[in-house]
Scaffold this motif. Sequence first.
Motif, PDB file in Angstrom:
ATOM      1  N   GLY A 233      45.238  47.941  39.307  1.00 48.64           N
ATOM      2  CA  GLY A 233      44.188  47.726  39.212  1.00 48.64           C
ATOM      3  C   GLY A 233      43.095  47.965  38.388  1.00 48.64           C
ATOM      4  N   LEU A 234      42.989  48.576  37.418  1.00 45.78           N
ATOM      5  CA  LEU A 234      42.108  48.635  36.399  1.00 45.78           C
ATOM      6  C   LEU A 234      42.440  48.017  35.353  1.00 45.78           C
ATOM      7  N   GLU A 235      41.296  47.146  35.256  1.00 45.36           N
ATOM      8  CA  GLU A 235      41.381  45.858  34.050  1.00 45.36           C
ATOM      9  C   GLU A 235      40.246  46.569  32.889  1.00 45.36           C
ATOM     10  N   ILE A 236      40.490  46.227  31.783  1.00 40.22           N
ATOM     11  CA  ILE A 236      39.636  45.838  30.578  1.00 40.22           C
ATOM     12  C   ILE A 236      39.021  45.193  30.329  1.00 40.22           C
ATOM     13  N   CYS A 237      37.900  45.741  29.199  1.00 43.75           N
ATOM     14  CA  CYS A 237      37.004  43.716  28.731  1.00 43.75           C
ATOM     15  C   CYS A 237      38.048  44.565  27.087  1.00 43.75           C
ATOM     16  N   LEU A 238      39.054  43.098  27.167  1.00 43.10           N
ATOM     17  CA  LEU A 238      39.345  42.989  25.376  1.00 43.10           C
ATOM     18  C   LEU A 238      37.640  42.690  24.593  1.00 43.10           C
ATOM     19  N   ARG A 239      38.504  42.526  23.186  1.00 42.86           N
ATOM     20  CA  ARG A 239      36.477  42.390  22.471  1.00 42.86           C
ATOM     21  C   ARG A 239      36.140  40.458  22.359  1.00 42.86           C
ATOM     22  N   ASP A 240      37.590  40.409  22.595  1.00 45.43           N
ATOM     23  CA  ASP A 240      37.350  38.959  23.310  1.00 45.43           C
ATOM     24  C   ASP A 240      36.790  38.612  24.341  1.00 45.43           C
ATOM     25  N   GLY A 241      36.226  39.645  25.507  1.00 47.24           N
ATOM     26  CA  GLY A 241      36.040  38.774  26.389  1.00 47.24           C
ATOM     27  C   GLY A 241      36.785  38.771  27.579  1.00 47.24           C
ATOM     28  N   SER A 242      38.021  39.258  27.282  1.00 45.69           N
ATOM     29  CA  SER A 242      38.612  38.576  28.233  1.00 45.69           C
ATOM     30  C   SER A 242      39.390  39.488  29.092  1.00 45.69           C
ATOM     31  N   TRP A 243      39.749  39.306  30.584  1.00 47.96           N
ATOM     32  CA  TRP A 243      39.985  40.545  30.976  1.00 47.96           C
ATOM     33  C   TRP A 243      41.459  41.035  31.342  1.00 47.96           C
ATOM     34  N   VAL A 244      41.693  42.480  31.666  1.00 47.84           N
ATOM     35  CA  VAL A 244      42.818  41.756  31.065  1.00 47.84           C
ATOM     36  C   VAL A 244      43.900  43.361  32.646  1.00 47.84           C
ATOM     37  N   MET A 245      44.663  43.811  32.917  1.00 46.77           N
ATOM     38  CA  MET A 245      44.980  44.541  33.874  1.00 46.77           C
ATOM     39  C   MET A 245      46.152  45.430  33.159  1.00 46.77           C
ATOM     40  N   VAL A 246      45.344  46.999  33.152  1.00 49.25           N
ATOM     41  CA  VAL A 246      46.347  47.911  32.682  1.00 49.25           C
ATOM     42  C   VAL A 246      47.424  48.061  33.318  1.00 49.25           C
ATOM     43  N   PRO A 247      48.696  48.205  32.853  1.00 50.53           N
ATOM     44  CA  PRO A 247      49.904  49.052  33.685  1.00 50.53           C
ATOM     45  C   PRO A 247      50.097  50.026  34.020  1.00 50.53           C
ATOM     46  N   PRO A 248      49.796  50.868  35.649  1.00 50.20           N
ATOM     47  CA  PRO A 248      49.564  51.979  35.596  1.00 50.20           C
ATOM     48  C   PRO A 248      50.729  52.514  35.239  1.00 50.20           C
ATOM     49  N   ASP A 249      50.392  54.214  34.448  1.00 52.73           N
ATOM     50  CA  ASP A 249      51.518  54.986  34.204  1.00 52.73           C
ATOM     51  C   ASP A 249      51.299  56.279  34.543  1.00 52.73           C
ATOM     52  N   HIS A 250      51.945  56.898  35.965  1.00 53.56           N
ATOM     53  CA  HIS A 250      51.276  58.134  36.542  1.00 53.56           C
ATOM     54  C   HIS A 250      51.595  59.625  35.634  1.00 53.56           C
ATOM     55  N   SER A 251      52.065  59.189  34.383  1.00 51.52           N
ATOM     56  CA  SER A 251      52.427  60.193  33.477  1.00 51.52           C
ATOM     57  C   SER A 251      51.632  60.767  31.876  1.00 51.52           C
ATOM     58  N   SER A 252      51.112  59.697  32.426  1.00 55.43           N
ATOM     59  CA  SER A 252      50.194  59.054  30.776  1.00 55.43           C
ATOM     60  C   SER A 252      48.832  59.706  31.083  1.00 55.43           C
ATOM     61  N   PHE A 253      47.523  59.129  29.950  1.00 57.17           N
ATOM     62  CA  PHE A 253      46.640  59.574  30.047  1.00 57.17           C
ATOM     63  C   PHE A 253      45.375  58.449  29.508  1.00 57.17           C
ATOM     64  N   PHE A 254      44.701  57.989  30.589  1.00 54.86           N
ATOM     65  CA  PHE A 254      44.467  56.991  29.064  1.00 54.86           C
ATOM     66  C   PHE A 254      42.753  56.986  28.975  1.00 54.86           C
ATOM     67  N   ILE A 255      42.760  57.009  28.103  1.00 58.61           N
ATOM     68  CA  ILE A 255      40.965  57.708  27.034  1.00 58.61           C
ATOM     69  C   ILE A 255      40.039  56.345  27.348  1.00 58.61           C
ATOM     70  N   ASN A 256      38.845  56.591  27.791  1.00 56.44           N
ATOM     71  CA  ASN A 256      37.985  55.393  27.145  1.00 56.44           C
ATOM     72  C   ASN A 256      37.394  56.117  26.049  1.00 56.44           C
ATOM     73  N   VAL A 257      36.077  55.261  25.262  1.00 59.51           N
ATOM     74  CA  VAL A 257      35.295  55.360  24.111  1.00 59.51           C
ATOM     75  C   VAL A 257      34.299  55.331  24.778  1.00 59.51           C
ATOM     76  N   GLY A 258      33.476  56.227  24.889  1.00 58.32           N
ATOM     77  CA  GLY A 258      32.231  55.795  25.610  1.00 58.32           C
ATOM     78  C   GLY A 258      31.088  56.069  24.707  1.00 58.32           C
ATOM     79  N   ASP A 259      30.063  55.557  25.518  1.00 57.45           N
ATOM     80  CA  ASP A 259      28.755  54.871  24.976  1.00 57.45           C
ATOM     81  C   ASP A 259      28.309  56.183  23.669  1.00 57.45           C
TER      82      ASP A 259
END
Length: 345
Positions: A233-259
Amino acid sequence: MVVLSQAVLDHFTPIKTYKSATTTVFTGIPTINLSHPDAGTLLVRACEEFGFFKVVSHGVPLELVNRLEAESMRFFDQPQAEKDRIGPPSPFGYGSKRIGFNGDVGWIEYLLLSTNSDTTVPPRLLSFFQEQPSLRASVDNYVTEVRKLAIEVLKLIEQGLGLTAAAEEGPDVDGPMSGLLRDVKSDSCFRVNHYPPCPDHWEMAVSGRNLVGFGEHTDPQIISVLRSNNTSGLEICLRDGSWVMVPPDHSSFFINVGDTLQVLTNGRFTSVKHRVLPDHSKSRVSMIFFGGPPLDEKIAPVPSLMEEGEESLYNEFTWSQYKKSAYKSRLADYRLGPFEKAPGQ
Ligand SMILES: C=C1C[C@]23C[C@@]1(O)CC[C@H]2[C@@]12CC[C@H](O)[C@@](C)(C(=O)O1)[C@H]2[C@@H]3C(=O)O
Ligand SMILES: O=C(O)CCC(=O)C(=O)O
Ligand SMILES: [Fe+2]
């Protein structure tokens, strides 16, 4: 033909939709092993290229994660009236469909909690947690661990940026980013999101389009540490503006850079745009720690990161000022805009 009741239609109508295009599953998310000798350099590269990455060998006991997920599901499984007793989130508490105060809605319910004892928490939320000691203990234990993880990631980033010495080469000191999260006044928060399954024929019957779980946005804080169950369900926007789906991984953590980390690095890192689309058959549960600075902290680029003659891209502001402005914005707004220096300024 699908026949929908008025109640169901009312539920759907305000929720944002998106064109049903199949987003590609992205297999290139940087995965950083935190015990790798070059972890700092690899983290910096991931922040520059994606503003988003996954960490493994993170040291957070999975038992704590699983316990909180189970407790959260028990909470969301309660009758609506029970959950509504601790809503609406103002800003803390239980929320359903509405996100923030400015008209954003999504196919979501959530608990939004403060992790700072100085913050004013609505009495109904305090008494709810008194009645639910095991949920409270699970939240506290989980937040303690992910906060530690957020500090560790920032310390490695500081080493990768050359702001501090590597642990084995000098004293173990916090740098100008990790210190903000370690501060007892760090204004961080925590949220557990539940996206119920959204059957395809429902949403298509209503709008002919797919519904959004959590609309596109960047996180205002320094970094966010996200863990979800095994539902995509989680999608991120790449630097070229395209949206991609992040494959889920319940035993890892995802980190977002914030403003805020974008400003601290004077735009060398940029905050990642992300969104969530609900699954058609499975519930998604995500738990996110948003690591923020103290309210009175001045947010400006770290001087030693600036090249000779480099100017700040932003007018100086405090986290309190930024937060106030962010909470007046809609999810998809570019929140740093009002703080950027005009050309030549
Ligand atoms: C629409 C909004 C919800 C939000 C506050 C805002 O006005 C803009 C930023 C949103 C966000 C995104 C990251 C986190 O989920 C959050 C808690 C935050 O700090 O900023 C939410 C806010 C929210 O849900 O209240
Ligand atoms: O639920 C998710 O996976 C992400 C939600 C999110 O981006 C947020 O709560 O800010
Ligand atoms: Fe987010």
